[in-house]
Design a protein around this motif. Structure first.
Motif, PDB file in Angstrom:
ATOM      1  N   LEU A 156       0.839  -1.301   0.190  1.00 41.23           N
ATOM      2  CA  LEU A 156      -0.260   0.058   0.017  1.00 41.23           C
ATOM      3  C   LEU A 156       0.761   1.220  -0.082  1.00 41.23           C
ATOM      4  CD1 LEU A 156      -2.387   1.717   0.357  1.00 41.23           C
ATOM      5  CD2 LEU A 156      -2.319   1.310   2.328  1.00 41.23           C
ATOM      6  N   ALA A 177       0.294   3.972  -3.880  1.00 45.72           N
ATOM      7  CA  ALA A 177      -0.297   5.419  -2.999  1.00 45.72           C
ATOM      8  C   ALA A 177       0.791   6.741  -3.140  1.00 45.72           C
ATOM      9  CB  ALA A 177      -0.565   5.220  -1.258  1.00 45.72           C
ATOM     10  N   TRP A 179      -8.981  -4.935   0.054  1.00 45.92           N
ATOM     11  CA  TRP A 179      -9.190  -4.011   1.037  1.00 45.92           C
ATOM     12  C   TRP A 179      -7.999  -3.465   1.746  1.00 45.92           C
ATOM     13  CZ3 TRP A 179      -5.525  -7.172   4.328  1.00 45.92           C
ATOM     14  CH2 TRP A 179      -5.333  -8.123   4.408  1.00 45.92           C
ATOM     15  N   PHE A 180      -7.138  -3.342   2.534  1.00 47.04           N
ATOM     16  CA  PHE A 180      -5.786  -1.986   2.562  1.00 47.04           C
ATOM     17  C   PHE A 180      -6.032  -1.646   4.429  1.00 47.04           C
ATOM     18  CE2 PHE A 180      -8.649  -0.341  -0.824  1.00 47.04           C
ATOM     19  CZ  PHE A 180      -7.827  -0.011  -1.616  1.00 47.04           C
ATOM     20  N   VAL A 221       0.437   8.177   1.989  1.00 45.86           N
ATOM     21  CA  VAL A 221      -0.855   7.487   1.809  1.00 45.86           C
ATOM     22  C   VAL A 221      -0.991   9.007   2.990  1.00 45.86           C
ATOM     23  CG1 VAL A 221      -2.492   6.825   3.673  1.00 45.86           C
ATOM     24  CG2 VAL A 221      -0.746   5.650   2.639  1.00 45.86           C
ATOM     25  N   ILE A 225      -4.737  11.140   1.477  1.00 42.98           N
ATOM     26  CA  ILE A 225      -5.983  11.319   2.490  1.00 42.98           C
ATOM     27  C   ILE A 225      -5.533  12.177   3.764  1.00 42.98           C
ATOM     28  CG2 ILE A 225      -6.447   8.901   1.816  1.00 42.98           C
ATOM     29  CD1 ILE A 225      -5.803   7.506   4.766  1.00 42.98           C
ATOM     30  N   LEU A 238      -5.389   5.398  10.186  1.00 41.30           N
ATOM     31  CA  LEU A 238      -5.254   3.952   9.513  1.00 41.30           C
ATOM     32  C   LEU A 238      -4.109   2.838   9.570  1.00 41.30           C
ATOM     33  CD1 LEU A 238      -6.280   2.121   7.026  1.00 41.30           C
ATOM     34  CD2 LEU A 238      -4.179   3.271   5.617  1.00 41.30           C
ATOM     35  N   ALA A 279     -12.997  -1.317  -0.323  1.00 44.60           N
ATOM     36  CA  ALA A 279     -12.606  -0.510  -1.088  1.00 44.60           C
ATOM     37  C   ALA A 279     -13.564   0.867  -1.289  1.00 44.60           C
ATOM     38  CB  ALA A 279     -12.695  -0.927  -2.369  1.00 44.60           C
ATOM     39  N   THR A 301     -14.372   2.185   1.361  1.00 43.61           N
ATOM     40  CA  THR A 301     -14.036   3.196   1.972  1.00 43.61           C
ATOM     41  C   THR A 301     -12.469   4.402   1.274  1.00 43.61           C
ATOM     42  OG1 THR A 301     -15.094   2.266   4.132  1.00 43.61           O
ATOM     43  CG2 THR A 301     -12.989   3.669   4.594  1.00 43.61           C
ATOM     44  N   ALA A 302     -11.901   3.139   0.917  1.00 47.24           N
ATOM     45  CA  ALA A 302     -10.756   4.101   0.421  1.00 47.24           C
ATOM     46  C   ALA A 302     -11.145   5.096  -1.014  1.00 47.24           C
ATOM     47  CB  ALA A 302      -9.939   2.897  -0.170  1.00 47.24           C
ATOM     48  N   TRP A 314     -12.683   8.015   0.837  1.00 48.19           N
ATOM     49  CA  TRP A 314     -11.303   8.461   1.576  1.00 48.19           C
ATOM     50  C   TRP A 314     -10.787   9.489   0.257  1.00 48.19           C
ATOM     51  CZ3 TRP A 314      -9.654   5.677   6.914  1.00 48.19           C
ATOM     52  CH2 TRP A 314     -10.316   5.847   7.496  1.00 48.19           C
ATOM     53  N   LEU A 367      -8.665   7.640  -0.964  1.00 49.64           N
ATOM     54  CA  LEU A 367      -7.346   6.961  -1.306  1.00 49.64           C
ATOM     55  C   LEU A 367      -6.614   6.579  -2.279  1.00 49.64           C
ATOM     56  CD1 LEU A 367      -4.912   5.016   0.554  1.00 49.64           C
ATOM     57  CD2 LEU A 367      -6.399   3.370   1.268  1.00 49.64           C
TER      58      LEU A 367
END
Length: 321
Positions: free
Chosen positions: A247, A251, A263-264, A283, A287, A295, A304, A306-307, A310, A312
Motif C-alpha cells: 500500500l 499510494a 482491502w487496505f 498515504v 487522504i 489507519l 474499497a 471506504t478507500a 477517503w 485513497l
C-alpha cells in the motif's frame, strides 16, 4: 475511556509526569477560544465532526468505520511507536517528498531498536511453529517495455506477493530505469494472483539488527526513492489485499484504482514500528494526515468503498482504467 478525556487546562500539564498514551478531546465541548497548542508528545485524538475547522489541530479524528475503541487498542499496544508516528507526521506532512522519506527512515530505524519491536519479534519467534512447509520462491518482477509504457508485474502469488529483498531490489531497478529514460511516460504496476501485495516479507524482519546500517540500506535500495522523479507517470491497480509496503508504494501513484474486493491495511504500529517503505509520506498526501494516522494507529482494514470515499483510491473497477 472517559478517564482519558481531557479538560482544556489539562493540555498544559507537565507531560513529564503524564503517562497517558493519548489525549482525547471532545470538539463539541472544547471552548472555541481555547487553543490546542502546544501539542502533547502523544497522539491528540479528536471526537466530533471531521469538518470542524478545529479538527485540523488534532492528530486524528475518529470517523467510521474505525472506532475509538479500535484506535485506543492500537495505540496502547505500542504507545512509543504510536507517539513516534504522530511526531513524524506532524514534522513531515509539508516537507518535500525526499526529505520526508529520509525522516521516515530515521524514525523507522530508531524503532527497530525499541523494546516494543523487540517484544513483537520475540513473541513471533516464540510462537508455536506451524507445520513445516517449503519456503516460497524469491519474488520476481516481470518488466515489459511497450513503446512509452513500462509494465511491471509483481509475481510471487505463493506468498501473496509479499515483498522480499529480491522484489524490493527489482522494483528499485525498474523505477531507476524509468527515471533515467524520459521516453518512458507511463509506468503501470500490478500484482499477480488474488492479492496485490501483503506487504513486506515478515521472514526477513530482524535480518539487519543495527538501526544505522538499516537506514543506510534503505537510502540505497528503497523503491520509493527511485520512483520520486516519476511519480507522475505511475499507475497502479490493486486487488485483494493491499497491505503494508504494498500500500505504501501504491499510494504514490498518480492514478490508483482498485477492484471491488480490495482491502487496505497498515499494521506496522502493532509491530512496534511504523510504515517504513514510504507510507508516512504517500498515504497522508492522498487522504490527509488525520485519516492516515487513523489507519496506521488502529491497524484496521478498510474496504474499497471506504478507500474511494477517503480518496485513497481514484476509482473502483475490475481492471486498470
Amino acid at each position: 475511556m472517559d478517564a482519558m478525556r481531557l479538560e482544556p487546562w489539562m493540555l498544559r500539564l507537565d507531560w513529564r509526569e503524564d503517562e497517558r498514551p493519548f489525549a482525547l478531546v471532545d470538539l463539541a465541548q472544547w471552548p472555541r477560544d481555547e487553543p490546542f497548542d502546544p501539542l502533547p508528545p502523544v497522539p491528540l485524538v479528536g471526537l466530533g465532526d471531521p469538518a470542524d475547522p478545529r479538527a485540523a489541530a488534532m492528530d486524528v479524528v475518529i470517523e467510521p468505520p474505525i472506532t475509538l475503541e479500535a484506535l485506543a487498542t492500537g495505540i496502547m499496544a505500542a504507545p512509543r511507536a504510536a507517539a513516534a508516528l504522530v511526531d513524524l507526521l506532524r514534522a513531515t506532512y509539508a516537507l518535500p517528498l525526499r526529505e520526508a522519506l529520509v525522516a521516515e527512515s530515521f524514525a523507522y530505524a530508531m524503532l527497530q531498536g525499541s523494546d516494543e519491536h523487540r517484544g513483537w519479534t520475540g513473541a513471533r519467534q516464540s510462537a508455536p511453529a506451524a507445520p513445516a512447509a517449503p519456503p516460497p520462491p524469491p519474488g520476481h518482477l516481470h518488466v515489459e517495455r511497450d513503446g512509452a509504457t513500462l509494465a511491471l508485474l509483481i509475481d510471487r502469488p505463493e506468498a501473496r506477493n509479499a515483498i522480499d529483498r529480491a522484489l524490493r531490489d527489482a522494483l528499485f531497478d525498474a523505477f531507476t530505469l524509468a527515471a533515467l529514460d524520459p521516453a518512458i511516460t507511463r509506468i503501470r504496476l500490478a500484482g499477480a494472483g488474488r492479492s496485490f501485495s501483503m506487504g513486506a516479507d515478515l521472514t526477513e524482519f530482524g535480518t539487519t539488527v543495527d538501526p544505522v546500517t538499516a537506514h543506510a540500506i534503505r537510502m540505497r535500495t528503497l523503491p520509493a526513492l527511485a520512483l520520486l522523479p516519476r511519480v507522475d507517470a505511475l499507475e497502479v491497480h490493486v486487488q485483494g489485499g493491499c497491505v503494508g509496503s504494498g500500500l505504501e508504494l501504491a499510494a504514490f501513484a498518480a492514478r490508483l484504482t482498485a477492484s471491488a474486493d480490495a482491502w487496505f491495511q497498515l499494521p506496522e504500529v502493532g509491530m512496534g514500528i511504523i510504515a517504513g517503505a514510504g507510507g508516512t509520506v504517500s498515504v497522508p498526501r492522498r487522504i490527509g494526515r488525520s485519516r492516515a494516522a487513523l489507519l496506521m494507529l488502529s491497524g484496521k482494514r478498510i474496504n474499497a468503498r471506504t478507500a474511494l470515499a477517503w480518496g485513497l483510491v481514484d476509482a473502483v473497477a475490475e481492471g486498470p482504467g
